[in-house]
Design a protein around this motif. Structure first.
Motif, mmCIF file in Angstrom:
data_model
loop_
_atom_site.group_PDB
_atom_site.id
_atom_site.type_symbol
_atom_site.label_atom_id
_atom_site.label_comp_id
_atom_site.label_asym_id
_atom_site.label_seq_id
_atom_site.Cartn_x
_atom_site.Cartn_y
_atom_site.Cartn_z
ATOM 1 N N PHE A 101 0.832 -1.212 0.000
ATOM 2 C CA PHE A 101 0.000 0.000 0.000
ATOM 3 C C PHE A 101 0.864 1.258 0.000
ATOM 4 C CE2 PHE A 101 -2.422 3.348 2.190
ATOM 5 C CZ PHE A 101 -3.498 3.424 1.339
ATOM 6 N N LEU A 102 1.935 1.251 0.763
ATOM 7 C CA LEU A 102 2.781 2.434 0.837
ATOM 8 C C LEU A 102 3.349 2.771 -0.548
ATOM 9 C CD1 LEU A 102 3.688 4.405 2.994
ATOM 10 C CD2 LEU A 102 5.856 3.181 3.091
ATOM 11 N N ALA A 103 3.835 1.743 -1.231
ATOM 12 C CA ALA A 103 4.374 1.975 -2.571
ATOM 13 C C ALA A 103 3.308 2.556 -3.488
ATOM 14 C CB ALA A 103 4.907 0.672 -3.138
ATOM 15 N N PHE A 104 2.105 1.993 -3.415
ATOM 16 C CA PHE A 104 1.039 2.462 -4.299
ATOM 17 C C PHE A 104 0.541 3.841 -3.888
ATOM 18 C CE2 PHE A 104 0.131 -2.284 -4.830
ATOM 19 C CZ PHE A 104 0.983 -2.358 -5.909
ATOM 20 N N ALA A 105 0.515 4.089 -2.570
ATOM 21 C CA ALA A 105 0.029 5.389 -2.097
ATOM 22 C C ALA A 105 0.998 6.499 -2.490
ATOM 23 C CB ALA A 105 -0.159 5.365 -0.582
ATOM 24 N N ILE A 106 2.290 6.160 -2.550
ATOM 25 C CA ILE A 106 3.255 7.159 -3.026
ATOM 26 C C ILE A 106 3.070 7.365 -4.517
ATOM 27 C CG2 ILE A 106 5.700 7.587 -3.461
ATOM 28 C CD1 ILE A 106 6.292 6.195 -0.823
ATOM 29 N N LYS A 107 2.852 6.271 -5.228
ATOM 30 C CA LYS A 107 2.738 6.363 -6.685
ATOM 31 C C LYS A 107 1.471 7.108 -7.101
ATOM 32 C CE LYS A 107 5.099 4.530 -9.189
ATOM 33 N NZ LYS A 107 6.281 5.025 -9.860
ATOM 34 N N ALA A 108 0.374 6.904 -6.368
ATOM 35 C CA ALA A 108 -0.933 7.399 -6.846
ATOM 36 C C ALA A 108 -1.031 8.903 -7.056
ATOM 37 C CB ALA A 108 -2.058 6.897 -5.948
ATOM 38 N N PRO A 109 -0.600 9.787 -6.222
ATOM 39 C CA PRO A 109 -0.205 9.692 -4.837
ATOM 40 C C PRO A 109 -1.341 10.103 -3.924
ATOM 41 C CG PRO A 109 0.492 11.788 -5.734
ATOM 42 C CD PRO A 109 -0.379 11.132 -6.768
ATOM 43 N N PHE A 110 -1.354 9.539 -2.732
ATOM 44 C CA PHE A 110 -2.331 9.940 -1.720
ATOM 45 C C PHE A 110 -1.677 10.894 -0.743
ATOM 46 C CE2 PHE A 110 -4.770 5.673 -2.121
ATOM 47 C CZ PHE A 110 -5.397 6.164 -3.241
ATOM 48 N N PHE A 111 -2.489 11.768 -0.160
ATOM 49 C CA PHE A 111 -2.026 12.578 0.966
ATOM 50 C C PHE A 111 -1.507 11.620 2.034
ATOM 51 C CE2 PHE A 111 -2.730 14.436 5.101
ATOM 52 C CZ PHE A 111 -2.248 15.708 4.957
ATOM 53 N N PRO A 112 -0.404 11.852 2.722
ATOM 54 C CA PRO A 112 0.518 12.980 2.642
ATOM 55 C C PRO A 112 1.782 12.658 1.822
ATOM 56 C CG PRO A 112 0.887 11.776 4.668
ATOM 57 C CD PRO A 112 -0.080 10.969 3.845
ATOM 58 N N PHE A 113 1.671 11.715 0.895
ATOM 59 C CA PHE A 113 2.850 11.341 0.102
ATOM 60 C C PHE A 113 2.869 12.050 -1.249
ATOM 61 C CE2 PHE A 113 1.230 7.612 2.476
ATOM 62 C CZ PHE A 113 2.198 7.591 3.466
ATOM 63 N N HIS A 114 2.138 13.142 -1.348
ATOM 64 C CA HIS A 114 1.843 13.721 -2.651
ATOM 65 C C HIS A 114 2.839 14.753 -3.133
ATOM 66 C CE1 HIS A 114 0.327 16.497 0.375
ATOM 67 N NE2 HIS A 114 0.603 17.441 -0.515
ATOM 68 N N THR A 115 3.742 15.222 -2.248
ATOM 69 C CA THR A 115 4.447 16.462 -2.587
ATOM 70 C C THR A 115 5.400 16.330 -3.771
ATOM 71 O OG1 THR A 115 6.016 15.946 -0.874
ATOM 72 C CG2 THR A 115 4.284 17.502 -0.319
#
Lengths: 503, 625
Positions: free
Chosen positions: A222-236
């Motif tokens: 999930f972390l890898a995908f959340a960074i890729k998507a990106p979801f808050f707070p990995f969006h910057t």
């Protein structure tokens, strides 16, 4: 016919061929790239018709070749409805992007045209690979390799952005993705260990694992995908990358590559770790919800067109996120349709912005103003793309946003109500952007800029026309796509063991 | 014909497409194509209207294709034609065609006139979809479509910053209403498992009183947005930045009545809950008074008419809120209003045409001698709106006022007298407008040579003036009888005795109208100052739209701007920094990363806190369900 291996390999071969075209023959490189991307598009159409939407099989068109027998890793390709629509989207966008980037490098002198187009094809091949792979290790490899061409596209080819800013953005993009990828690698290995020493997706779906292990593995993916998507707070990383990348690459970055993240969540997180998915769903929905409101507010405050659109995309990914984790058929199908429609709408928006930027030599909103007077048609297309982005009914994104919100509402009204505020904010950022760039009194310096005297060219019309037609057609008749998506989403929800999956 | 309902909207849609794609190539024939398309739809609508009369029951439905099919949700691209839809189709295409014709003259010298007619036809298409749909998603499709067309037309002269801003304001305020509307659709699906009119109305009885109330309030929010009702009225007067035919068609005769349509269409929902009805009645009453009061203080001829529209739609909301027999009364007032308000807007356009786009009524005067046709036709609209018998307004507004007196409890006095007071104020400000424009001494700016408009502009005025005179009388029984079957359960509504006899209400209504008119004539018959004079608290407040705009600015706009700026700062400095820092930790302290995250320790801490609060808040929301 071996549709899936072909459609994955052809663009990679194309990349290789184009890379060897001498720098002195840029036109040849462009033509070759266009030809290869059109062949891929043809293959995608053939795959679409070879796929049987009514079939009960979870994955179709399967092919499998030996790779690393010791680890039971194989070149296994297979698709469901979700990956099929993503492949179609990729194969459609790439030739359009190629055509849109046709002249972007002509005046840049130093930068190699064949390299640029070879990178685009390499990107296409690796992105399609993530969708066709039915072997977890194979997916991981594509997922990681995909970074390389994008890294160079951002770092070396951004238009009208200072070199330092470009390189900062590229490194940031690379590091973020790499960190996510490494964590995922750990999870992939863990999965291999607990899943019976195989990488085959179809057998891993049935793997037994303890609750604790499942949750950790879920988080890894999930972390890898959340960074890729990106979801808050990995969006910057996204606003920097989207702002620095050339418009065509940005269209592919946000239009397709980020969707690999949400696709991964559907195919890997949900199907492989159903209990953990249900356990973490509230958190995922919370992050998505914050993203919807937070990124929309940030989009309002941007002064750089490409960053602005990047922020709108983060908000849109929030919608996809709540749609996926609501676990209802409407929300799930809506989320997948959203992935397609967002690719078309934001792809168009990025490409049109690219046309403005090429003319003006700047990405700043304040450098425009009243541009509609000078380039009325281009401003019209810009407006259309903006309307698609705010999900105006009659255009494709409306259907997906409607389905997501409706599906979420049936299980969680509070979340749906808060997310609905996002559609008001969408109107704010789109209309304010339109007003500040194309309406009002003409910015006096704008009329002195040479490029702004040329309205949309024939080539540019060919670029935008298919997207406009599709956005309209799918806005009124989304059934052909929904028919492909629905069974796959239903199967995914069955795997998550949600009671109401059939609803 | 009734099996081809799609033709009604397909013809203007095709015309809009052709016009928008041809651009300047169509300068000669484009405007005329734009007029012919809605005219054909009008003829088709008439034929269908007569065919519908012979049906039993008077309703026909067609599902063209499957629009959004996902599991239980099966939305079809479906159409429906019933008495309520029929009268709306005739209003939209009939009055619409006349306004299109007028626009041929009005826009004759605008180089973007083909685009204008493209947008105009697009509007007609969307408006027809809105009333023709057989489910709420179709309604929403048309609903947002008219919003789009309205935006495009308000900001048609987009190089004027004020026009661009007004268009944006309209769109965003409408979106606020639309958010309510779409939530209502979700609610229907979640609780009733359908979005089709027929099934929703069948099953709506199974809802708890609370859910019904919420459903109604959400629909009402949507209706208020589109119809410029309190508290979402602020965009409508600003919408006058568009060319005058736009104001006549969209912001007077048709689109702004869509809210009334929604409530009338959803009558099984609204009739089922008395609290809901009370709220609708209150919204209508507040708005009708608000519109009147502000209307008295405005000097821009189009803005006076705009506030008058806000106020008249308030009467319609009052009508649909009263429920029972008043549904049909609200609709006939809507139809009559379509005639007389379009008439007056186009009349105002004709005045502006002859006065070099002057809009300040302080700068008119004595125009009755120079534009006889405009003067006479405007007079019919004026007499109609203030409710002088036997003109239209008398037959359509008086019954609503009378119905307000029939609520059966003390609120009859409140709403009844408020509606009467509205009639008095309406007569006052409309007479002020009429007198200052057409009578009294000349107060023109220099170099004015007022003249009558060309026939292509005054012919529609004549038709609309005839409508303003006779429509009310013709409709007040026939159309009411025609519509009543649509409003299910109208027969079951208990009839209360009015708190005052009917004749007295009628007499009072007319007396108030004459009083208001007489007062205005006495004050303004001899002209007025050229500049607004210093005024007391009430007039100053009215000139400032009763501070509703100021309220929006202080409560929404400024904090919103501050919030976005603050967030941009936090995101650039804080969130980014935190994640960079974490990434550096995880990534093993890469040198480059460490350089990325120099400084900002305090803002990291702050934004980690902020992020934590945000995520916790969102988690709480998720838990709330």
């Amino acid at each position: 016919m071996k549709y899936l291996s072909l459609i994955t390999v052809v663009p990679l071969i194309g990349a290789l061929v184009v890379a060897f075209v001498p720098r002195s023959k840029p036109e040849l490189a462009k033509l070759l790239t266009l030809a290869f991307s059109l062949v891929v598009f043809g293959l995608a159409v053939a795959t679409w018709f070879a796929f049987d939407a009514g079939s009960k099989a979870r994955l179709q068109l399967q092919e499998s070749y030996t790779w690393i027998p010791a680890w039971d890793a194989r070149f296994t390709f297979a698709v469901d409805g979700i990956s099929l629509v993503m492949i179609a989207l990729t194969a459609l966008l790439v030739p359009i992007v190629v055509l849109a980037s046709w002249k972007d490098l002509d005046n840049s002198g130093k930068r190699s045209v064949p390299a640029y187009f070879a990178l685009i094809l390499a990107l296409e091949g690796t992105m399609i690979g993530t969708f066709t792979a039915a072997d977890v290790l194979l997916f991981y490899v594509f997922f990681e390799v995909m970074l390389v061409p994008m890294y160079f596209l951002i770092g070396s080819f951004g238009q009208d952005v200072p070199t330092k800013q470009r390189q900062y953005a590229a490194v940031k993009f690379f590091l973020y993705s790499l960190v996510g990828g490494l964590i995922m690698l750990a999870a992939v290995i863990g999965l291999w260990v607990v899943g019976g020493k195989t990488f085959e997706w179809a057998s891993l779906v049935n793997a037994d694992m303890s609750t604790g292990v499942e949750r950790w593995l879920f988080l890894g993916f999930f972390l890898a995908f959340a960074i890729k998507a990106p979801f808050f707070p990995f969006h910057t990383w996204l606003p920097d990358a989207g702002g620095a990348a050339p418009a065509g690459a940005a269209a592919l970055l946000v239009g397709v590559m980020d969707k690999v993240g949400t696709f991964g969540i559907l195919r890997y997180c949900l199907s492989l770790f159903p209990d953990a998915s249900r356990y973490f769903a509230p958190l995922a929905i919370a992050l998505s919800l914050v993203g919807i409101i937070y990124a929309a507010l940030l989009a309002v405050g941007q002064n750089d067109l490409k960053r602005l659109i990047s922020y709108t995309s983060i908000a849109h990914f929030g919608f996809i996120g709540i749609g996926i984790f609501a676990f209802t058929l409407q929300a799930g199908s809506g989320a997948v349709l959203y992935m397609v429609n967002h690719g078309l709408a934001t792809g168009l928006l990025f490409l049109v912005v690219g046309m403005f930027v090429v003319r003006r030599g700047s990405t700043l909103v304040t450098d425009f103003g009243g541009a509609g007077k000078l380039v009325p048609l281009l401003a019209g297309v810009f407006f259309f793309a903006g309307m698609a982005s705010l999900a105006l009914p009659g255009l494709a994104p409306f259907v997906s946003e409607f389905l997501v919100l409706l599906g979420v509402f049936t299980v969680n009204q509070t979340v749906a109500v808060i997310a609905t505020v996002g559609i008001i904010l969408a109107a704010c950022y789109v209309l304010w952007m339109i007003q500040r760039t194309t309406q009002g009194t003409l910015n006096p310096t704008l009329s002195t800029v040479d490029g702004m005297s040329r309205d949309i060219s024939k080539r540019e019309m060919v670029v935008v026309a298919p997207l406009i037609v599709l956005l309209l057609a799918l806005g009124f008749y989304p059934k052909p796509v929904l028919d492909v998506i629905n069974p796959a989403v239903e199967a995914t929800l069955t795997e998550v063991q949600v009671v109401e999956a059939g609803k | 014909m009734l099996s081809n309902l799609w033709l009604l909207f397909a013809i203007p849609a095709a015309s809009a497409t052709i016009l928008l794609l041809s651009g300047k190539r169509a300068l000669k024939w484009g405007p005329w194509l734009g007029v012919i398309a809605p005219a054909i739809s009008f003829v088709l609508g008439l034929i269908m209207f007569f065919q519908l009369r012979d049906l039993n029951p008077r309703v026909t439905e067609q599902n063209l294709w499957s629009f959004i099919p996902v599991g239980d949700l099966q939305v079809s691209f479906g159409l429906m034609f019933d008495p309520l839809t029929a009268v709306f189709v005739l209003l939209i295409t009939g009055v619409g065609s006349l306004i299109h014709l007028y626009a041929v003259g009005y826009m004759a010298h605008d180089e973007r006139r083909v685009t204008f007619f493209g947008y105009f036809n697009l509007f007609i298409t969307a408006m027809l979809l809105l009333v023709l749909g057989n489910n709420y998603v179709m309604l929403y499709l048309g609903w947002e479509g008219v919003g789009l067309a309205s935006y495009l037309l308000i900001s048609f002269w987009y190089t004027r910053p004020s026009a661009a801003t007004a268009g944006k304001k309209a769109f965003i305020m409408n979106r606020v209403g639309d958010a309510g509307f779409i939530l209502a659709i979700f609610l229907m699906f979640a609780y009733l498992n359908t979005v089709n009119y027929g099934q929703v109305f069948e099953r709506v009885g199974s809802l708890s009183a609370n859910t019904m109330l919420i459903l109604g309030l959400l629909l009402l929010l949507g209706a208020c947005g589109k119809s410029g009702q309190f508290p979402l009225q602020a965009w409508l007067p600003d919408a006058m930045e568009g060319p005058t035919p736009v104001s006549a068609l969209i912001h007077a005769a048709t689109m702004v009545t869509a809210g009334v349509y929604v409530i009338a269409r959803s009558n099984p929902v609204f009739s089922a809950n008395t609290t809901l009805q009370l709220i609708v009645v209150s919204v209508g009453t507040i708005t009708l008074l608000l519109g009147c009061i502000i209307g008295c203080a405005k000097d821009d001829i189009k803005r006076v008419l705009a506030w008058s529209t806000v106020s008249q739609i308030g009467y319609m909301f009052l009508g649909v809120g009263l429920g029972g027999g008043a549904y049909a009364l609200a609709i006939i007032h809507l139809l009559a209003h379509g005639f007389f308000k379009a008439n007056m807007f186009l009349g105002a356009g004709s005045v502006m045409h002859g006065m070099k786009d002057q809009v300040d009524i302080r700068r008119f005067g004595a125009l009755s001698k120079y534009m006889k046709i405009t003067w006479l036709t405007f007079m019919m609209g004026w007499l109609a709106i203030i409710g002088i018998p036997p003109l239209s307004g008398y037959f359509t507004k008086e019954p609503i006022i009378a119905a307000a007196f029939e609520r059966g409890d003390w609120t009859s006095w409140l709403f009844g007298w408020a509606a009467l007071l509205g009639a008095l104020l309406t007569a006052f400000y409309m007479t002020r407008l009429f007198v200052l424009t057409f009578h009294g001494p000349k107060r023109w700016t220099e170099g004015q040579h007022p003249h009558e408009s060309p026939p292509v502009m005054w012919i529609p005025l004549v038709f609309l003036a005839i409508g303003s005179v006779v429509a009310g009388y013709l409709m007040h029984t026939s159309v009411v009888d025609w519509l009543n079957p649509v409003f299910a359960g109208v027969e079951n509504v208990p009839e209360y005795e009015p708190v005052m006899p009917h004749w007295l209400i009628s007499v009072l209504g007319v007396a108030f109208a004459v009083l208001g008119a007489g007062l205005a004539w006495a004050i303004f018959g001899r002209g007025t100052a050229l500049e607004p004079e210093p005024a007391g608290v009430v007039v100053t407040a009215a000139r400032n739209n009763l501070y509703t705009d100021a309220f929006n600015e202080v409560v929404f706009e400024k904090p919103g701007r501050w919030l976005t700026r603050a967030l941009v700062y936090v995101d650039n400095k804080g969130v980014d920094g935190v994640v960079n820092g974490l990434a550096a930790l995880v990534g093993g302290g890469s040198g480059r990363m460490r350089r990325l995250q120099t400084g900002f320790v305090r803002s990291y801490a702050l934004s980690m806190l902020l992020g934590g609060v945000l995520v916790l808040g969102a988690l709480l929301a998720v838990r709330l369900g």
